[in-house]
Design a protein around this motif. Structure first.
Motif, mmCIF file in Angstrom:
data_model
loop_
_atom_site.group_PDB
_atom_site.id
_atom_site.type_symbol
_atom_site.label_atom_id
_atom_site.label_comp_id
_atom_site.label_asym_id
_atom_site.label_seq_id
_atom_site.Cartn_x
_atom_site.Cartn_y
_atom_site.Cartn_z
ATOM 1 N N SER B 341 -3.535 3.942 -13.756
ATOM 2 C CA SER B 341 -3.964 3.001 -12.718
ATOM 3 C C SER B 341 -5.114 2.147 -13.250
ATOM 4 C CB SER B 341 -4.412 3.762 -11.468
ATOM 5 O OG SER B 341 -5.511 4.586 -11.775
ATOM 6 N N TYR B 342 -5.276 1.006 -12.604
ATOM 7 C CA TYR B 342 -6.332 0.092 -13.035
ATOM 8 C C TYR B 342 -6.901 -0.581 -11.781
ATOM 9 C CZ TYR B 342 -8.798 -3.398 -15.768
ATOM 10 O OH TYR B 342 -9.779 -4.176 -16.320
ATOM 11 N N ILE B 343 -8.227 -0.565 -11.686
ATOM 12 C CA ILE B 343 -8.856 -1.180 -10.516
ATOM 13 C C ILE B 343 -9.210 -2.628 -10.859
ATOM 14 C CG2 ILE B 343 -10.723 -1.018 -8.821
ATOM 15 C CD1 ILE B 343 -10.873 1.959 -9.367
ATOM 16 N N GLU B 371 -6.419 -1.867 -6.471
ATOM 17 C CA GLU B 371 -5.974 -1.044 -7.601
ATOM 18 C C GLU B 371 -4.452 -1.192 -7.765
ATOM 19 O OE1 GLU B 371 -6.497 3.656 -8.868
ATOM 20 O OE2 GLU B 371 -5.920 3.188 -6.821
ATOM 21 N N VAL B 372 -4.008 -1.280 -9.005
ATOM 22 C CA VAL B 372 -2.565 -1.216 -9.272
ATOM 23 C C VAL B 372 -2.302 0.087 -10.030
ATOM 24 C CG1 VAL B 372 -2.086 -3.691 -9.276
ATOM 25 C CG2 VAL B 372 -2.866 -2.582 -11.379
ATOM 26 N N ALA B 373 -1.132 0.671 -9.762
ATOM 27 C CA ALA B 373 -0.846 1.974 -10.372
ATOM 28 C C ALA B 373 0.644 2.100 -10.670
ATOM 29 C CB ALA B 373 -1.281 3.089 -9.423
ATOM 30 N N VAL B 404 7.412 4.908 -10.313
ATOM 31 C CA VAL B 404 6.755 4.435 -9.091
ATOM 32 C C VAL B 404 5.726 3.389 -9.481
ATOM 33 C CG1 VAL B 404 5.361 5.098 -7.079
ATOM 34 C CG2 VAL B 404 7.005 6.721 -8.025
ATOM 35 N N GLY B 405 5.691 2.310 -8.725
ATOM 36 C CA GLY B 405 4.624 1.318 -8.897
ATOM 37 C C GLY B 405 3.950 1.098 -7.556
ATOM 38 N N GLY B 406 2.674 0.833 -7.568
ATOM 39 C CA GLY B 406 2.002 0.694 -6.272
ATOM 40 C C GLY B 406 0.727 -0.123 -6.327
ATOM 41 N N VAL B 407 0.295 -0.510 -5.161
ATOM 42 C CA VAL B 407 -0.968 -1.251 -4.999
ATOM 43 C C VAL B 407 -1.780 -0.534 -3.931
ATOM 44 C CG1 VAL B 407 -2.009 -3.440 -4.310
ATOM 45 C CG2 VAL B 407 0.154 -3.446 -5.554
ATOM 46 N N ASN B 408 -3.045 -0.329 -4.221
ATOM 47 C CA ASN B 408 -3.949 0.289 -3.244
ATOM 48 C C ASN B 408 -5.079 -0.681 -2.928
ATOM 49 O OD1 ASN B 408 -2.663 2.904 -3.256
ATOM 50 N ND2 ASN B 408 -3.522 3.154 -5.323
ATOM 51 N N TRP B 409 -5.323 -0.825 -1.648
ATOM 52 C CA TRP B 409 -6.428 -1.675 -1.208
ATOM 53 C C TRP B 409 -7.428 -0.782 -0.469
ATOM 54 C CZ3 TRP B 409 -6.122 -5.735 3.313
ATOM 55 C CH2 TRP B 409 -7.352 -6.402 3.403
ATOM 56 N N TYR B 410 -8.571 -0.541 -1.091
ATOM 57 C CA TYR B 410 -9.633 0.257 -0.481
ATOM 58 C C TYR B 410 -10.541 -0.712 0.268
ATOM 59 C CZ TYR B 410 -7.997 3.631 -3.960
ATOM 60 O OH TYR B 410 -7.226 4.462 -4.727
ATOM 61 N N LEU B 411 -10.371 -0.792 1.571
ATOM 62 C CA LEU B 411 -11.180 -1.747 2.338
ATOM 63 C C LEU B 411 -12.657 -1.361 2.323
ATOM 64 C CD1 LEU B 411 -8.176 -1.731 3.675
ATOM 65 C CD2 LEU B 411 -9.288 -3.101 5.430
ATOM 66 N N VAL B 419 0.762 0.379 -0.728
ATOM 67 C CA VAL B 419 2.199 0.089 -0.730
ATOM 68 C C VAL B 419 2.740 0.534 -2.089
ATOM 69 C CG1 VAL B 419 3.995 -1.671 -0.560
ATOM 70 C CG2 VAL B 419 1.901 -1.904 0.800
ATOM 71 N N ASP B 420 3.791 1.377 -2.074
ATOM 72 C CA ASP B 420 4.401 1.875 -3.309
ATOM 73 C C ASP B 420 5.904 1.595 -3.277
ATOM 74 O OD1 ASP B 420 1.948 2.932 -3.955
ATOM 75 O OD2 ASP B 420 2.513 5.031 -3.657
ATOM 76 N N TYR B 421 6.434 1.340 -4.430
ATOM 77 C CA TYR B 421 7.896 1.310 -4.561
ATOM 78 C C TYR B 421 8.272 2.430 -5.522
ATOM 79 C CZ TYR B 421 12.617 -0.011 -5.766
ATOM 80 O OH TYR B 421 13.971 0.025 -5.969
ATOM 81 N N GLY B 422 9.241 3.241 -5.107
ATOM 82 C CA GLY B 422 9.650 4.360 -5.958
ATOM 83 C C GLY B 422 11.135 4.384 -6.180
ATOM 84 N N ASN B 423 11.518 4.681 -7.409
ATOM 85 C CA ASN B 423 12.938 4.796 -7.750
ATOM 86 C C ASN B 423 13.148 6.148 -8.405
ATOM 87 O OD1 ASN B 423 15.346 4.724 -9.424
ATOM 88 N ND2 ASN B 423 15.449 2.541 -8.908
#
Lengths: 335, 446
Positions: B341-343, B371-373, B404-411, B419-423
């Motif tokens: 992951s990377y912030i 963050e993207v992961a 799995v790829g995802g985005v995290n928004w820490y408000l 939001v994640d997409y998983g296959n």
């Protein structure tokens, strides 16, 4: 149960056995009220010696001192007292009722209602008694500074208060209204309200505040002998109260700590000739007749009344005078 | 001098002589009066000083015995002024949306659900005893997830008793609000979720070495229970090293690696349940199969964090006994994952959630942390799963690979939107790949 569990259980039992095997000194905590420091310093040393000679076991006694009510609350809140030696029965009743740490009939377990020594309330005044204070009636004169602690937190203060009230009832033919007026005027002359008896002594003796200290008899003698006969005089009023400070084992704590037997012996030793002698040497009036006779000259003779006689017992006195919203609150808030 | 004058002089002299003591007397009285006033003032000053002293003592006493109530970004807390007693009230609320893509992708419907609803009560009593209690009311069930006491007298040896995570898998031990993905990876399926037991753990060598070892009732992989299934117990342990210290300037300070593992008899415990990223169960055991014999798990794992970048990786091998009729065999399951992951907003990544440099606040130009992961993972069971009749290829693929790829928004520290997409590909003709979009709104504070 599997073999593994049996092994674990066995190990725990063995560990527990080894832990008990190393017999170090037994420790007791005596939670007491303010002015008994010197008494129990002497008594603890004597008891340790006695117990070692009797059982071969070393006993170390720790002391905790403060206002009697405050100390009772500390025990209720979890202070691990093996024994309590407080200023009045009401405070030990509170431990029995609120925390259930000892039975309600605790007072019947030792002789003399579990009070191995008695005391009374007297006056300590400045050398030469410049304000001419002779009796309770002088304490309400304008311009007299009376030092007494807060009855809400101090057992000694409650004895002081009730002694003044008892005098007023006698003086005014049991007129409660006049007694309240008398005690109200007395507290108007109190410039500082310490939380405990030892603090009040500090206020009077070391800070030089006030003209008269209402004090436990032993505390007054101590101030006189330890701090200077050239500075203070003892005044014995015409009448005062018979104070019966009680003692008790705190059963649940002592049982849990495995100290019940030594705690019981500790308190019983207070009734022994040696214990009574130590009490008398520290200006507490001994119960044992032969010891009392030896120290007869040490204690002034005055008319003494009991809480039971005048107030119908501590529970009634506490409820009427010292509970929140009681007479003392009315008196002190009206200052 | 006339007689009249002499008489006047005598009278004046007598008057003067008589009045002298009167003057002297009034001076003494004045001095005495002044002395009394000075004494009264002295008494008043002394009394005021003493009263102040007593008031200060009472305030100090109050400060020692009182308590402070705080409510801030770390949650809600009541703390005694001596720090010996603390009660923290927290919550973990996650509202998820699951949307499956494509025909046959899922046996579960698209849904909006309360994934976790966990009030938390934790704190300290008598300075050295911590407690933690956390039930879960999510997904229409009431389950006690964590309930334990921990005696923390020695930092090198803490005793924990109750229900908690056995020390085996790395990602399992990470709090659900700290993971970079909405659902955990495949290796976590092979370690227990929660179990009841005792654990001794501690930090050694200035926190360079962490150890934990415990004895538990025993639960299935990825499972939890409140009672023991048999007299047998299971054992878990973990050793984890963070040898490089020195703060953020040392590029190796964020490296940690170790190994967890466990074992024990699994007779009579429930069968494990293996779920995909979209929470579809993908291994269904055949009728008549029970857990029997031993379970052994080995789980080497590591993480590395440097600045906004983080990577977590683990491999888990579990060998577990099953029985069907007279046939009893140990079946090996293997799983691994690598998650990175990377912030984007530059906050430091670590094993716990980042604290945004600027909380989301449009008026003041704060955007929180972004963050993207991404992760890849693999799960496989040995062929014996089919050959001994414990499962069938039609119902239970023995292989799954996910990305799995995802985005995290820490408000802010407490709020997060993900939001994640998983296959997940099951390498099976009878089972279509699972493609799912998971979204989560989460508030968490402990």
């Amino acid at each position: 149960m599997t073999r593994t569990h049996r092994l674990i259980s066995l190990s725990i039992l063995l560990a527990a056995g080894f832990a008990r095997g190393g017999q170090g000194p037994v420790t007791l905590l005596n939670v007491s009220y303010d002015p008994t420091r010197e008494l129990y310093q002497d008594f603890n040393a004597a008891f340790s010696k006695y117990w070692k000679a009797k059982t071969g076991v070393d006993v170390v006694i720790k002391q905790s001192h403060g206002g009697s009510g405050k100390q009772a609350r500390a025990v209720i809140d979890g202070l691990q007292a093996d024994v309590v030696t407080l200023a009045l029965a009401y405070d030990i009743d509170a431990i029995a009722e609120k925390a259930g740490l000892l039975p309600r009939n605790w007072q019947s377990r030792l002789p003399d209602n579990s009070s191995p020594y008695t005391s009374t309330i007297v006056f300590l005044v400045r050398k030469g008694n410049p304000k001419h204070i002779r009796d309770w009636g002088d304490l309400v004169r304008p311009g007299i500074g009376v030092i007494t602690p807060n009855p809400k937190t101090s057992g000694g203060a409650r004895w002081n208060y009730l002694a003044a009230w008892g005098y007023a009832l006698k003086q005014y033919s049991n007129d409660e209204g006049k007694a309240e007026d008398f005690v109200t005027r007395l507290y108007k002359n109190v410039p500082v309200l310490d939380s405990g008896a030892r603090g009040a002594t500090t206020t009077f003796v070391q800070r030089g505040i006030g003209d008269v200290l209402l004090a436990w008899e032993n505390e007054a003698f101590l101030a006189l002998h330890e701090l200077g006969k050239d500075k203070f005089d003892l005044v014995v009023p015409s009448v005062s109260i018979l104070a019966e400070p009680p003692v008790s084992v705190v059963d649940k704590v002592a049982n849990h700590r495995g100290t019940a037997a030594v705690a019981k012996a500790y308190l019983e030793y207070l009734y022994s000739p040696e214990g009574q002698e130590i009490a008398a040497r520290n200006y507490y009036r001994p119960r044992l007749k032969e010891v009392a006779a030896r120290y007869d000259n040490r204690f002034p003779h005055l008319a003494l009344f009991t809480v039971d006689e005048v107030f119908g017992g501590w529970q009634k006195a506490q409820k009427k005078h010292f509970e929140d919203g009681g007479i003392f609150d009315r008196i002190y808030q009206g200052r | 001098m006339s007689q009249h004058s002499r008489r006047f002089g005598l009278t004046a002299l007598l008057t003067a002589m008589l009045s002298a003591p009167v003057w002297a007397q009034s001076t003494d009285e004045k001095v005495q009066e002044l002395q009394q006033k000075v004494e009264a003032l002295d008494q008043r000053v002394k009394a005021d000083e003493r009263n102040k002293e007593l008031k200060d003592d009472a305030a100090a006493d109050e400060a020692k015995n009182g308590a402070a109530v705080t409510a801030d970004t770390s949650g809600f807390k009541i703390r005694s002024n001596d720090g010996n007693f603390v009660l923290k009230i927290g919550a973990d609320l996650q509202v998820d949306n699951r949307s499956f893509e494509g025909a046959g992708s899922s046996s579960l419907p698209d849904t909006i659900l309360l994934r976790r609803v966990r009030p938390t009560f934790s704190g300290t009593i008598y300075k050295y005893v911590d407690f933690f209690f956390r039930p879960d009311f999510g997904q229409g069930q009431t389950v006690i997830y964590d309930a334990y006491l921990e005696l923390k007298y020695f930092s090198a040896a803490n005793l924990r008793v109750g229900k908690f995570k056995p020390p085996e898998g790395l990602e399992r031990l990470q709090s659900d609000d700290d993971t970079s993905f909405i659902e955990r990876g495949l290796p976590t399926l092979l370690v227990p979720s929660r179990d009841i037991g005792y654990q001794l753990s501690g930090n050694l060598l200035k926190r360079r070495v962490y150890y934990a070892a415990g004895v538990f009732n025993g639960v299935p992989d990825n499972g939890l229970a409140d009672t023991a299934a048999s007299d047998h117990r299971s054992y878990s342990g973990r050793l984890f090293l963070t040898p490089f210290q020195g703060g953020s300037e040392n590029p190796l300070s964020g490296l940690g690696f170790g190994v967890g593992g466990g074992g024990g008899n699994v007779d009579k415990i429930a069968l494990p349940s293996y779920k995909s990223f979209g929470q579809n169960t993908f291994v269904t055991f055949a009728s008549g199969v029970v857990a029997a014999g031993h379970r052994t798990t080995l789980a080497p794992h590591a993480y590395y964090y440097f600045g906004p970048f983080g990577v977590l990786s683990e491999y888990t091998l579990t060998e577990e006994g099953f029985q069907k009729g007279a046939v009893r065999r140990d079946i090996a399951f293997r799983a691994w994952q690598v998650a990175a992951s990377y912030i984007l907003t530059g906050e430091h990544k670590s094993f716990t959630s980042p604290t945004p440099r600027k909380a989301f606040d449009l008026r003041n130009g704060g955007w929180g942390a972004w963050e993207v992961a991404a992760r890849v993972g693999d799960f496989s069971a040995e062929r014996g799963l089919y050959s001994y009749g414990f499962a069938t290829p039609a119902q239970s693929p023995r292989h799954a690979r996910e990305w799995v790829g995802g985005v995290n928004w820490y408000l802010n520290r407490l709020l997060r939107i993900s939001v994640d997409y998983g296959n997940t590909n099951f390498a099976s003709a009878s089972r279509a790949s699972e493609r799912v979009v998971l979204a989560r709104f989460q508030i968490n504070f402990i």
